[in-house]
Design an enzyme around this catalytic site. Structure first.
Site, mmCIF file in Angstrom:
data_model
loop_
_atom_site.group_PDB
_atom_site.id
_atom_site.type_symbol
_atom_site.label_atom_id
_atom_site.label_comp_id
_atom_site.label_asym_id
_atom_site.label_seq_id
_atom_site.Cartn_x
_atom_site.Cartn_y
_atom_site.Cartn_z
ATOM 1 N N THR A 131 -0.056 2.584 -47.808
ATOM 2 C CA THR A 131 -1.246 4.092 -47.874
ATOM 3 C C THR A 131 -0.972 4.532 -49.268
ATOM 4 O O THR A 131 0.135 5.049 -48.821
ATOM 5 C CB THR A 131 -1.493 4.395 -45.989
ATOM 6 N N ASP A 132 -1.471 5.735 -49.831
ATOM 7 C CA ASP A 132 -1.603 6.641 -50.937
ATOM 8 C C ASP A 132 -0.913 8.023 -50.692
ATOM 9 O O ASP A 132 -0.025 8.370 -50.651
ATOM 10 C CB ASP A 132 -2.101 7.431 -51.682
ATOM 11 N N GLU A 133 -0.724 7.712 -48.518
ATOM 12 C CA GLU A 133 0.190 8.825 -48.028
ATOM 13 C C GLU A 133 1.064 8.896 -48.198
ATOM 14 O O GLU A 133 1.630 10.188 -47.677
ATOM 15 C CB GLU A 133 -0.827 9.583 -46.639
ATOM 16 N N TYR A 156 2.946 10.064 -39.305
ATOM 17 C CA TYR A 156 2.047 8.528 -40.237
ATOM 18 C C TYR A 156 2.707 8.013 -40.985
ATOM 19 O O TYR A 156 2.977 7.137 -42.004
ATOM 20 C CB TYR A 156 0.834 8.752 -39.806
ATOM 21 N N LYS A 160 5.024 4.612 -42.948
ATOM 22 C CA LYS A 160 3.941 4.012 -43.535
ATOM 23 C C LYS A 160 5.082 3.598 -44.407
ATOM 24 O O LYS A 160 5.259 2.982 -44.996
ATOM 25 C CB LYS A 160 3.380 3.900 -43.695
HETATM 26 P P1 NAD Z 1 -6.888 0.794 -37.563
HETATM 27 O O1 NAD Z 1 -6.421 1.936 -36.561
HETATM 28 O O2 NAD Z 1 -8.869 0.960 -37.374
HETATM 29 O O3 NAD Z 1 -6.392 -0.569 -37.153
HETATM 30 C C1 NAD Z 1 -5.275 -1.305 -36.778
HETATM 31 C C2 NAD Z 1 -5.636 -2.416 -36.335
HETATM 32 O O4 NAD Z 1 -3.500 -2.379 -35.588
HETATM 33 C C3 NAD Z 1 -5.466 -2.389 -34.329
HETATM 34 O O5 NAD Z 1 -6.286 -3.678 -34.237
HETATM 35 C C4 NAD Z 1 -4.861 -2.134 -33.614
HETATM 36 O O6 NAD Z 1 -5.022 -3.283 -32.415
HETATM 37 C C5 NAD Z 1 -3.674 -2.962 -34.282
HETATM 38 N N1 NAD Z 1 -2.363 -3.030 -33.654
HETATM 39 C C6 NAD Z 1 -2.019 -1.633 -33.808
HETATM 40 N N2 NAD Z 1 -0.432 -1.336 -32.994
HETATM 41 C C7 NAD Z 1 -0.365 -2.716 -32.832
HETATM 42 C C8 NAD Z 1 0.756 -3.446 -32.925
HETATM 43 N N3 NAD Z 1 1.761 -2.815 -32.269
HETATM 44 N N4 NAD Z 1 0.980 -5.159 -32.466
HETATM 45 C C9 NAD Z 1 -0.413 -5.480 -32.635
HETATM 46 N N5 NAD Z 1 -1.172 -4.770 -33.681
HETATM 47 C C10 NAD Z 1 -1.358 -4.244 -33.730
HETATM 48 O O7 NAD Z 1 -6.828 0.819 -38.738
HETATM 49 P P2 NAD Z 1 -7.579 0.589 -40.642
HETATM 50 O O8 NAD Z 1 -7.595 1.785 -40.824
HETATM 51 O O9 NAD Z 1 -7.290 -0.145 -39.964
HETATM 52 O O10 NAD Z 1 -6.073 0.247 -41.085
HETATM 53 C C11 NAD Z 1 -5.256 -0.880 -41.478
HETATM 54 C C12 NAD Z 1 -4.101 -1.025 -42.203
HETATM 55 O O11 NAD Z 1 -3.774 0.412 -43.131
HETATM 56 C C13 NAD Z 1 -2.779 0.494 -42.058
HETATM 57 O O12 NAD Z 1 -1.697 -0.130 -41.700
HETATM 58 C C14 NAD Z 1 -2.756 1.548 -42.213
HETATM 59 O O13 NAD Z 1 -2.012 1.916 -43.226
HETATM 60 C C15 NAD Z 1 -3.713 0.627 -44.000
HETATM 61 N N6 NAD Z 1 -4.049 1.502 -44.425
HETATM 62 C C16 NAD Z 1 -5.750 2.301 -44.373
HETATM 63 C C17 NAD Z 1 -6.409 3.338 -45.210
HETATM 64 C C18 NAD Z 1 -7.493 3.785 -44.518
HETATM 65 O O14 NAD Z 1 -8.261 4.851 -44.923
HETATM 66 N N7 NAD Z 1 -8.271 3.821 -42.674
HETATM 67 C C19 NAD Z 1 -5.450 3.396 -46.309
HETATM 68 C C20 NAD Z 1 -4.893 2.682 -46.742
HETATM 69 C C21 NAD Z 1 -4.021 2.030 -45.808
HETATM 70 P P1 TYD Z 2 -9.053 11.684 -42.092
HETATM 71 O O1 TYD Z 2 -9.865 10.909 -41.639
HETATM 72 O O2 TYD Z 2 -8.496 11.857 -40.086
HETATM 73 O O3 TYD Z 2 -7.936 10.777 -42.581
HETATM 74 P P2 TYD Z 2 -6.147 11.317 -43.347
HETATM 75 O O4 TYD Z 2 -6.051 12.962 -42.181
HETATM 76 O O5 TYD Z 2 -5.734 9.949 -43.329
HETATM 77 O O6 TYD Z 2 -6.521 11.581 -44.924
HETATM 78 O O7 TYD Z 2 -9.178 13.078 -42.412
HETATM 79 C C1 TYD Z 2 -10.325 12.697 -43.778
HETATM 80 C C2 TYD Z 2 -9.572 14.110 -44.092
HETATM 81 O O8 TYD Z 2 -10.642 14.856 -42.841
HETATM 82 C C3 TYD Z 2 -8.245 15.341 -44.029
HETATM 83 O O9 TYD Z 2 -8.213 16.763 -44.674
HETATM 84 C C4 TYD Z 2 -8.117 16.072 -42.238
HETATM 85 C C5 TYD Z 2 -9.835 16.664 -42.293
HETATM 86 N N1 TYD Z 2 -10.444 16.302 -40.771
HETATM 87 C C6 TYD Z 2 -10.868 17.511 -40.824
HETATM 88 O O10 TYD Z 2 -11.457 18.696 -41.647
HETATM 89 N N2 TYD Z 2 -11.705 16.697 -38.900
HETATM 90 C C7 TYD Z 2 -10.886 16.444 -38.391
HETATM 91 O O11 TYD Z 2 -11.941 16.310 -37.162
HETATM 92 C C8 TYD Z 2 -10.679 14.855 -38.599
HETATM 93 C C9 TYD Z 2 -10.723 14.449 -37.652
HETATM 94 C C10 TYD Z 2 -9.907 15.209 -40.572
#
Ligand code: NAD
Ligand code: TYD
Length: 350
Positions: A131-133, A156, A160
């Site tokens: 992630t970019d975070e 988080y 990561k």
């Molecule tokens: P998500 O939370 O929707 O899915 C995570 C999946 O991992 C779920 O299916 C869960 O059951 C599985 N999981 C969790 N713990 C596990 C374990 N111990 N063993 C096996 N499986 C397990 O997450 P997402 O949003 O799809 O993100 C996927 C990846 O991409 C993550 O690594 C996250 O850090 C990265 N990412 C997400 C975003 C975003 O905006 N959502 C952006 C950049 C990177």
């Molecule tokens: P989120 O979807 O949790 O992603 P991330 O924190 O990983 O960027 O949140 C996106 C933005 O929205 C973040 O600045 C937090 C804000 N946010 C709210 O204001 N209210 C909420 O209930 C949630 C879940 C997020």
């Protein structure tokens, strides 16, 4: 036939990636390993579950013995690792869970591939999805590049960042063939409604308060999830060994502007008076350690591997809203049970 392990394939991004790979590459056998936590849902994959080149394995990446045994049995040719605890708010409530899954789980996978690929890494690849975070928070200027130093602020992003360091350390120390990408915030179908966009779509639909943290002025760079999956496809096949690629949409929004766009579209879709949904906006206590701004510079990916996002945000957000409005059964399933108590705890004191 290559056997590719995708971890976390029942989650949001993972399910889009599994779908893309199963449909696009009949010559690959795709094994989806997922623990099915609250965020993992096999209903995200019903359209491909019967395909000959797809298999689901339920399991926990934190269980080192199970992982090693699975890798010895299946001799995977490549791993694309997405399994993670992914929600910042949950990492504030329970940081340790994030260390187990995101750090130890990743190291368990690295140890297992070290074991099975020790004699020959030719044609093998471990692709770590990050992630970019990890880069921390920007002020009003600048963007994250692949050279930006790590400066995580939430449990988080710290977990990561740690996992990214382990992946690179295993490349440098043990010669493992790895690649890493760091992506900005994703949006689209099948996202668990704890994240901003699906949570707010669901609340608007149900006339529930929209809990905006702080003043709503934090900025995120939103990318359509299917464009992330396409980027992963390109990097998996053409990315350089040991390299890192940033993935982003060049699409920055303050939370409050984004929320107002969603409110306007939903008023029109739900045939409500203009302005109705905006009245649900409620400013609540800010998230602890809330990063102000994320913005990704994806020039390297665009120039070296020719990837560009396919969808403009205006089109993407409308498609996304349409999907959640059409898939009420999916939403009802994932918001029943534990979700209610999570929601109560997360928002009651704000
Ligand atoms: P998500 O939370 O929707 O899915 C995570 C999946 O991992 C779920 O299916 C869960 O059951 C599985 N999981 C969790 N713990 C596990 C374990 N111990 N063993 C096996 N499986 C397990 O997450 P997402 O949003 O799809 O993100 C996927 C990846 O991409 C993550 O690594 C996250 O850090 C990265 N990412 C997400 C975003 C975003 O905006 N959502 C952006 C950049 C990177
Ligand atoms: P989120 O979807 O949790 O992603 P991330 O924190 O990983 O960027 O949140 C996106 C933005 O929205 C973040 O600045 C937090 C804000 N946010 C709210 O204001 N209210 C909420 O209930 C949630 C879940 C997020």
């Amino acid at each position: 036939m290559k056997t590719i392990l995708i971890t976390g394939g029942a989650g949001f991004i993972g399910s889009h990636l599994v779908r893309l790979f199963v449909n696009k590459y009949p010559e690959y056998k795709i094994v989806n390993l997922d623990k099915l936590t609250y965020a993992g849902n096999l209903a995200n994959l019903t359209d491909i579950e019967g395909k000959a080149n797809y298999e689901f394995v339920k399991g926990d990446i934190v269980d080192a013995d199970f992982i090693l045994k699975l890798f010895i049995e299946r001799q995977f040719d490549a791993v694309i690792h997405l399994a993670a605890e992914s929600h910042v708010d949950r990492s504030i409530t329970n940081p340790t869970e994030f260390v187990f899954t995101n750090v130890i789980g990743t190291v368990n996978l690295l140890n297992a591939i070290r074991h099975i690929w020790k004699d020959n890494t030719e044609g093998k690849r471990f692709y770590h999805i990050s992630t970019d975070e990890v880069y921390g928070s920007l002020g009003s200027e600048g963007m994250f590049t692949e050279k930006t130093g790590y400066d995580p602020h939430s449990p988080y992003s710290a977990s990561k960042a740690s996992s990214d360091h382990f992946v690179r350390a295993y490349h440098d120390t043990f010669g493992l063939p790895v690649v890493v990408s760091n992506c900005s915030n994703n949006y689209g179908s099948f996202q668990f409604p704890e994240k901003l966009i699906p949570l707010f779509i669901n609340n608007i639909k149900n006339n529930k308060a929209l809990p905006v943290y702080g003043e709503g002025l934090n900025i995120r760079d939103w990318l359509w999830v299917e464009d992330h999956a396409r980027a992963i496809d390109v990097i998996f096949h053409q990315g350089k060994d040991g390299d890192t690629y940033n993935i982003g949409g060049h699409n920055e929004w303050t939370n409050i502007d984004l929320i107002k766009v969603m409110c306007r579209i939903m008023d029109s879709k739900l045939r409500r008076e203009p302005g109705t949904s905006e009245k649900l906006i409620t400013y609540v206590k800010d998230r602890a350690g809330h990063d102000l701004r994320y913005a990704i510079d994806s020039t390297k990916l665009q120039q070296e591997l020719n990837w560009v996002p396919s969808l403009q945000f205006e089109e993407g957000i409308e498609k996304t809203i349409d999907w959640y409005l059409a898939n009420t059964e999916w939403m009802e399933n994932v918001t029943s049970g534990d979700y209610q108590s999570y929601y109560q705890k997360q928002y009651q004191n704000r």
